[in-house]
Design a protein around this motif. Structure first.
Motif, short mmCIF file in Angstrom:
data_model
loop_
_atom_site.label_atom_id
_atom_site.label_comp_id
_atom_site.label_asym_id
_atom_site.label_seq_id
_atom_site.Cartn_x
_atom_site.Cartn_y
_atom_site.Cartn_z
N ASP A 12 -22.61 -3.53 46.05
CA ASP A 12 -23.56 -3.55 44.92
C ASP A 12 -22.81 -3.47 43.59
N LEU A 13 -21.81 -2.61 43.54
CA LEU A 13 -21.01 -2.48 42.32
C LEU A 13 -20.25 -3.77 42.02
N LEU A 14 -19.72 -4.38 43.08
CA LEU A 14 -19.01 -5.65 42.91
C LEU A 14 -19.96 -6.74 42.42
N ASP A 15 -21.17 -6.75 42.99
CA ASP A 15 -22.18 -7.74 42.61
C ASP A 15 -22.55 -7.59 41.14
N ILE A 16 -22.79 -6.36 40.69
CA ILE A 16 -23.14 -6.11 39.29
C ILE A 16 -22.01 -6.50 38.35
N THR A 17 -20.78 -6.18 38.75
CA THR A 17 -19.62 -6.50 37.92
C THR A 17 -19.44 -8.01 37.75
N LEU A 18 -19.59 -8.74 38.87
CA LEU A 18 -19.42 -10.20 38.82
C LEU A 18 -20.52 -10.86 38.00
N VAL A 19 -21.76 -10.37 38.14
CA VAL A 19 -22.86 -10.93 37.36
C VAL A 19 -22.66 -10.66 35.87
N ALA A 20 -22.23 -9.44 35.53
CA ALA A 20 -21.96 -9.10 34.13
C ALA A 20 -20.84 -9.96 33.57
N PHE A 21 -19.80 -10.18 34.38
CA PHE A 21 -18.68 -11.02 33.97
C PHE A 21 -19.13 -12.46 33.73
N LEU A 22 -19.98 -12.96 34.64
CA LEU A 22 -20.49 -14.32 34.51
C LEU A 22 -21.37 -14.48 33.28
N LEU A 23 -22.27 -13.52 33.05
CA LEU A 23 -23.14 -13.58 31.88
C LEU A 23 -22.35 -13.50 30.58
N TYR A 24 -21.30 -12.69 30.59
CA TYR A 24 -20.45 -12.57 29.39
C TYR A 24 -19.80 -13.90 29.05
N TYR A 25 -19.25 -14.59 30.05
CA TYR A 25 -18.57 -15.85 29.79
C TYR A 25 -19.55 -16.97 29.46
N ILE A 26 -20.75 -16.91 30.03
CA ILE A 26 -21.77 -17.90 29.65
C ILE A 26 -22.14 -17.72 28.19
N TYR A 27 -22.32 -16.46 27.78
CA TYR A 27 -22.67 -16.19 26.38
C TYR A 27 -21.51 -16.58 25.46
N LYS A 28 -20.30 -16.36 25.91
CA LYS A 28 -19.13 -16.72 25.10
C LYS A 28 -19.05 -18.23 24.89
N LEU A 29 -19.44 -18.99 25.92
CA LEU A 29 -19.41 -20.45 25.82
C LEU A 29 -20.47 -20.98 24.86
N VAL A 30 -21.65 -20.36 24.88
CA VAL A 30 -22.75 -20.88 24.06
C VAL A 30 -22.87 -20.17 22.73
N LYS A 31 -22.05 -19.16 22.47
CA LYS A 31 -22.13 -18.38 21.24
C LYS A 31 -21.94 -19.28 20.02
N GLY A 32 -22.82 -19.11 19.04
CA GLY A 32 -22.71 -19.86 17.80
C GLY A 32 -23.42 -21.19 17.81
N SER A 33 -23.97 -21.59 18.94
CA SER A 33 -24.69 -22.86 19.03
C SER A 33 -26.19 -22.61 19.20
#
Length: 261
Positions: A12-33
């Protein structure tokens, strides 16, 4: 691990960490647009859906489920540019051609020096900067730039500092648009590039800067922009743009194109 009535496993901890990591990089890609606002809106609706489902509001849950299903297809259309950038970053990080060990093993450094004549390009950019000559120089890496070359005039000439500077001269008919450099040669000039939609760019960045940023978002090419107003040099790579000096330009290009650190 037991916390109150919740039983938390290491998965569960691994799942939460990976999802948070994925959401962070998605936001980083779309940030400013514009896509970043769509992403945040969709994320808020999804959180609302989870709350409604947990409470047990069946009708509203069904409506939101249908909306989320249609919204997923809409997101693919809206985020096609960002998805492409994400896959491009993944591909570049895993390809053997970008692996320093394999480059040394296969002896690709000498070929890359001829493929990317960085010294000539930097000298031309420095001269243009000193003379306040505006222009965009795009250096092809792995992605095919043929469709952008076809939007301009095919030159197919041996790269030289004098030729590169003269193409952006105010008396040149090819001064508008970008010059594309492929395999150590000037492939085309007067080329039209895609314009970046980033709304957070500084006001000092004009049309040329947006075009340089646009090509770096759409491809893995490196784009050099020289401002005719202040002579400053900017470099756009992987959807990021920054103002740098000529010495920094050479170092950045060597790191990105030749993998020299």
């Amino acid at each position: 691990m037991q916390i109150g009535f919740l039983e938390i496993k290491w998965t569960d901890l691994l799942d939460i960490t990976l999802v948070a990591f994925l959401l962070y990089y998605i936001y980083k890609l779309v940030k400013g647009s514009v896509a970043s606002r769509v992403f945040m809106g969709y994320l808020l609706i999804y959180l609302f859906y989870l709350i409604v489902k947990a409470i047990g509001l069946e009708l509203l849950t069904r409506i939101l489920e249908y909306f989320m299903g249609v919204g997923a297809i809409a997101l693919i259309v809206l985020f096609q540019q960002e998805i492409r950038r994400f896959l491009l970053l993944v591909g570049k990080s895993t390809t053997l051609s970008n692996n320093q060990f394999f480059n040394k093993l296969l002896g690709n450094k000498e070929n890359n020096e001829g493929k990317y004549p960085i010294k000539i390009i930097v000298d031309a950019a420095k001269t243009m900067s000193n003379e306040f000559t505006g222009g965009i120089i795009v250096i092809q890496k792995e992605d095919d730039l043929s469709k952008f070359a076809e939007s301009g005039d095919i030159v197919d000439a041996i790269l030289s500092k004098k030729l590169l500077v003269s193409l952006f001269s105010q008396y040149s008919l090819l001064s508008d648009g970008a010059v594309l450099i492929t395999n150590g040669r000037i492939k085309a000039a007067h080329c039209i590039l895609p314009i970046a939609s980033n709304e957070d760019l500084p006001s000092s960045y004009g049309f040329r800067h947006r075009a340089a940023l646009g090509i770096s978002e759409a491809t893995d090419a490196a784009a050099i922009c020289i401002s005719e107003e202040n002579g400053k040099i900017t470099l756009a790579i992987d959807g990021n743009i920054k103002t740098i000096s000529s010495s920094e330009l050479e170092r950045e290009l060597r790191q990105y194109l030749l993998k020299e650190f």
